[in-house]
Design an enzyme around this catalytic site. Structure first.
Site, PDB file in Angstrom:
ATOM      1  N   LEU A  82      19.184  59.810  45.045  1.00 47.48           N
ATOM      2  CA  LEU A  82      18.456  61.081  45.030  1.00 47.48           C
ATOM      3  C   LEU A  82      19.313  62.291  45.430  1.00 47.48           C
ATOM      4  O   LEU A  82      18.795  63.386  45.623  1.00 47.48           O
ATOM      5  CB  LEU A  82      17.199  61.013  45.902  1.00 47.48           C
ATOM      6  CG  LEU A  82      16.277  59.813  45.646  1.00 47.48           C
ATOM      7  CD1 LEU A  82      15.097  59.834  46.605  1.00 47.48           C
ATOM      8  CD2 LEU A  82      15.806  59.780  44.206  1.00 47.48           C
ATOM      9  N   CYS A  83      20.613  62.081  45.559  1.00 47.04           N
ATOM     10  CA  CYS A  83      21.518  63.177  45.891  1.00 47.04           C
ATOM     11  C   CYS A  83      21.864  63.923  44.607  1.00 47.04           C
ATOM     12  O   CYS A  83      22.160  63.310  43.583  1.00 47.04           O
ATOM     13  CB  CYS A  83      22.777  62.605  46.535  1.00 47.04           C
ATOM     14  SG  CYS A  83      23.835  63.811  47.320  1.00 47.04           S
ATOM     15  N   MET A 118      26.437  66.074  52.701  1.00 47.42           N
ATOM     16  CA  MET A 118      26.563  64.660  52.352  1.00 47.42           C
ATOM     17  C   MET A 118      27.936  64.394  51.731  1.00 47.42           C
ATOM     18  O   MET A 118      28.545  63.348  51.976  1.00 47.42           O
ATOM     19  CB  MET A 118      25.449  64.217  51.405  1.00 47.42           C
ATOM     20  CG  MET A 118      24.056  64.315  52.005  1.00 47.42           C
ATOM     21  SD  MET A 118      23.889  63.601  53.668  1.00 47.42           S
ATOM     22  CE  MET A 118      24.306  61.914  53.363  1.00 47.42           C
ATOM     23  N   GLU A 119      28.442  65.336  50.954  1.00 48.11           N
ATOM     24  CA  GLU A 119      29.756  65.198  50.356  1.00 48.11           C
ATOM     25  C   GLU A 119      30.836  65.168  51.432  1.00 48.11           C
ATOM     26  O   GLU A 119      31.788  64.370  51.351  1.00 48.11           O
ATOM     27  CB  GLU A 119      29.995  66.330  49.353  1.00 48.11           C
ATOM     28  CG  GLU A 119      29.210  66.194  48.062  1.00 48.11           C
ATOM     29  CD  GLU A 119      27.715  66.509  48.165  1.00 48.11           C
ATOM     30  OE1 GLU A 119      27.012  66.255  47.176  1.00 48.11           O
ATOM     31  OE2 GLU A 119      27.251  67.008  49.210  1.00 48.11           O
ATOM     32  N   ASP A 133      41.598  50.002  55.302  1.00 50.11           N
ATOM     33  CA  ASP A 133      42.070  49.097  54.260  1.00 50.11           C
ATOM     34  C   ASP A 133      43.603  49.080  54.194  1.00 50.11           C
ATOM     35  O   ASP A 133      44.211  48.020  54.050  1.00 50.11           O
ATOM     36  CB  ASP A 133      41.496  49.496  52.904  1.00 50.11           C
ATOM     37  CG  ASP A 133      41.956  48.561  51.803  1.00 50.11           C
ATOM     38  OD1 ASP A 133      41.734  47.334  51.924  1.00 50.11           O
ATOM     39  OD2 ASP A 133      42.552  49.044  50.827  1.00 50.11           O
TER      40      ASP A 133
END
EC number: 4.6.1.17
Length: 166
Positions: A82-83, A118-119, A133
Site C-alpha cells: 500500500l506504499c 518509508m523510503e 551480508d
C-alpha cells in the site's frame, strides 16, 4: 464514524468493510518533502577496522551498502504493501565508522503528494543489512553464529514538507 480506535471507517488504509486499500492522495497538492533516517550495526572492532581498510574479502563494504541503500529507496513501493510509488529526486547516504559499529544516515527528497520517510527507512535497513551480508564471514563465531552483530536504533530523525507555491 465511531470513537472506537479499531473502527475500520477511521483507518486510512482500510475500507469501511475492513478491506485493505491504498490511500487516495490525488487531491493533495504537490509539496517538496524530505526525510532523514538513521540506524546502526554493531560489529566486532576487527570487522570495523577491516571495513575502514577495505580488507573485507567480498569487496568494498560501504560502496556496496550505498548502492543497496539507494536501490532500496527507489524500490520501497514494491516491498511495502500500500506504499505509493513516488518520484525520488535525491538520495544521500552517510556512513560513520566507530570502534564497534557503523552508522548509516539516509536522506531522501521528493516532490509529490506523500512523504518519503518509508523510503529513508528502507534505505537504512537495506544498507545495514548489506553491511551485515558483506561482513558475515568476519562476524561469525566458531559455531557459525553472530553474537556481536546487531542492527539497532533504526528511526526517522526528521520529516519535512514544504507546499509548492506554483
Amino acid at each position: 464514524m465511531s470513537d472506537d480506535p479499531g473502527d475500520a471507517s477511521e483507518l486510512t488504509h482500510t475500507t469501511t468493510e475492513g478491506d485493505a486499500q491504498m490511500v487516495d492522495v490525488g487531491a493533495k497538492p504537490d509539496s517538496a518533502r524530505r526525510a532523514v533516517a538513521r540506524g546502526t550495526i554493531r560489529l566486532r572492532e576487527s570487522t570495523v577496522a577491516a571495513i575502514a581498510d577495505d580488507g573485507i574479502e567480498k569487496g568494498n563494504v560501504l560502496a556496496t551498502a550505498r548502492i543497496g541503500a539507494i536501490r532500496a529507496v527507489k524500490h520501497t513501493w514494491e516491498t511495502i504493501p500500500l506504499c505509493h510509488q513516488i518520484p525520488i529526486t535525491n538520495v544521500e547516504t552517510e556512513f560513520t565508522l566507530d570502534d564497534d559499529h557503523v552508522t548509516l544516515t539516509v536522506t531522501v527528497e521528493t516532490t509529490g503528494k506523500t512523504g518519503c520517510e518509508m523510503e529513508a527507512l528502507q534505505g537504512v535497513t537495506t544498507g545495514l543489512n548489506t553491511v551485515w551480508d558483506m561482513t558475515k564471514a568476519a562476524e561469525k563465531d566458531e559455531d557459525g553464529q553472530y553474537p556481536a552483530t546487531e542492527i539497532e536504533g533504526v528511526r526517522v530523525l526528521e520529516k519535512e514538507k514544504t507546499l509548492d507555491e506554483n
